[in-house]
Design an enzyme around this catalytic site. Structure first.
Site, PDB file in Angstrom:
ATOM      1  N   GLY A   1     -62.882 -47.959  53.808  1.00 20.04           N
ATOM      2  CA  GLY A   1     -61.461 -47.984  54.116  1.00 20.04           C
ATOM      3  C   GLY A   1     -61.162 -48.075  55.596  1.00 20.04           C
ATOM      4  O   GLY A   1     -61.995 -48.474  56.418  1.00 20.04           O
ATOM      5  N   CYS A   2     -59.940 -47.676  55.963  1.00 18.94           N
ATOM      6  CA  CYS A   2     -59.420 -47.901  57.309  1.00 18.94           C
ATOM      7  C   CYS A   2     -60.168 -47.132  58.396  1.00 18.94           C
ATOM      8  O   CYS A   2     -60.106 -47.502  59.558  1.00 18.94           O
ATOM      9  CB  CYS A   2     -57.934 -47.529  57.351  1.00 18.94           C
ATOM     10  SG  CYS A   2     -56.885 -48.541  56.281  1.00 18.94           S
ATOM     11  N   ASN A   3     -60.840 -46.051  58.031  1.00 22.51           N
ATOM     12  CA  ASN A   3     -61.577 -45.282  59.029  1.00 22.51           C
ATOM     13  C   ASN A   3     -62.916 -45.903  59.374  1.00 22.51           C
ATOM     14  O   ASN A   3     -63.559 -45.533  60.363  1.00 22.51           O
ATOM     15  CB  ASN A   3     -61.829 -43.855  58.523  1.00 22.51           C
ATOM     16  CG  ASN A   3     -62.454 -43.831  57.140  1.00 22.51           C
ATOM     17  OD1 ASN A   3     -61.735 -43.993  56.151  1.00 22.51           O
ATOM     18  ND2 ASN A   3     -63.766 -43.647  57.039  1.00 22.51           N
TER      19      ASN A   3
END
Length: 380
Positions: free
Chosen positions: A157-159
């Site tokens: 994901g975004c991390n």
């Protein structure tokens, strides 16, 4: 009455006399790429045929002006053609290789590095699945040497951009003189669903497509520069990483199978900004622990463009100003949430300002499924 002379107070950080400072990995360059098609939020509302006032307001009050997207053609009924899961996977591969290669070559060109001399390539994505992964396909497409080591981080994901940067920084430090690249390729439009639900509307109003590549390397002992590069090293050193997982919010951000739509789809819980905000101080304080630094010593903040409410939550909980997060907000405005590569879009804007001066400290922060916050400490 005689004047009292105060002795200046000086503070020493653990990095001031670090004998291994040259071996710490450094950011060498960043290259970005986006699809050629850009859409305003009003254009997206029309393309999706949205008439519900509540859903329209989500798009129009998102602090996003434009996003780059690879949208399907218009179907027989006049709206966007509905893509099957197979169509979406094909689009993921096709578009990811196209603008992923562009970002990678732009990154290497800035430091005068021939792709054949790249030491390690790590590809990050959450918008599609391939075996072999994007790294293998790009090595073939771009002409990278067959002995380049590689890794793929899929589905974090975004991390995940900072997760990858942490792992590959270790590789760079273990291979001084060689150059590694973390390449975040997010074709979010290959993960879109189209229906009238609020769940889908929140996702479709937020994410954009794009790729960001960052080159890192560490000097060999006694060397003036890094390996086969033609350009001098001017980027900041990467000093330290810290993470924070919030297990009780593991379902707050997810990409899973929607049986009703017969495809994968994103889910974003409305409580995400509050989860992120509540843990931002915790992870930043952990990052700065034992360094001798305070939050006020951080001059440059590069935070993931997760959405307007997420940015506001980070700003309030860390006591930052809108100027501190100007690049984060600017990337959201111009590109939307580009998932794992968003923080590198912000870094490029900071680099273009030439704002990082010798001795400055910077902090990178990303957040995503888990729920997770990742941070990195930089020094110019």
């Amino acid at each position: 009455m005689s004047a009292v002379l105060e002795t200046p107070v000086t503070r020493t950080t653990v990095f001031d006399t670090d004998p291994f400072s040259d071996l710490r990995p450094r950011i060498l360059s960043v290259g970005l790429a986006t699809p050629p098609y850009s859409y305003t939020q009003a254009e997206m509302i029309d393309a999706l045929g949205i008439t519900d006032p509540k859903i329209r307001s989500i798009f129009l009050n998102s602090a996003i002006e434009r996003r780059n997207l690879v949208l399907p053609p218009v179907g027989p009924a006049g709206g966007l053609r509905i893509e099957s899961q197979g169509d979406l996977l094909d689009k993921h591969k096709r578009a990811a290789l196209e603008f992923g290669a562009q970002a990678l070559l732009r990154c290497l060109d800035q430091i005068g590095l021939d792709p054949a001399h790249l030491g390690h390539l790590c590809c990050v994505t959450s918008t599609g699945f391939l075996t072999p992964g994007l790294s293998a396909h790009l090595i073939k497409e771009v002409g990278i040497g067959r002995h380049c080591s590689r890794s793929d981080i899929v589905g974090m994901g975004c991390n995940a951009g900072l997760n990858a940067l942490g792992v590959v920084s270790g590789w760079a430090q273990a291979h001084p003189g060689q150059v590694a690249v973390v390449l975040c390729i997010e074709n979010c439009s290959a993960a879109y669903a189209y229906d009238a639900t609020m769940r889908t509307a929140v996702v479709n109003s937020l994410f954009g497509d794009g790729a960001a590549a960052v080159a890192i390397g560490a000097r060999e002992a006694g060397a003036d520069d890094i390996g086969p590069m033609d350009a001098p090293v001017e980027g900041p050193r990467i000093l330290k990483f810290a993470s924070c997982l919030v297990p009780e919010a593991i379902d707050a951000m997810r990409y899973d199978w929607d049986r009703g739509l017969d495809r994968f789809s994103f889910y974003l819980d409305p409580q995400i900004p509050y989860v992120v905000g509540a843990h931002a101080e915790l992870v930043v304080d952990r990052l700065l622990a034992d360094t001798g630094l305070y939050r006020s010593d951080i001059k440059h903040w590069l935070v993931h463009s997760g959405g307007k409410k997420v940015i506001d939550a980070v700003m309030v909980n860390l006591g930052l100003s809108r100027y501190d997060l100007r690049h984060t907000s600017g990337v959201l405005r111009d590109h939307g949430n580009v998932s794992s590569g968003s923080f590198l879009f912000s870094y490029q804007r900071l680099a273009q300002e030439n704002a990082g001066q010798p001795g400055d400290y910077g902090l990178m922060m990303t957040m995503g499924p888990g729920s997770t916050l990742e941070t990195a400490l930089l020094r110019w």
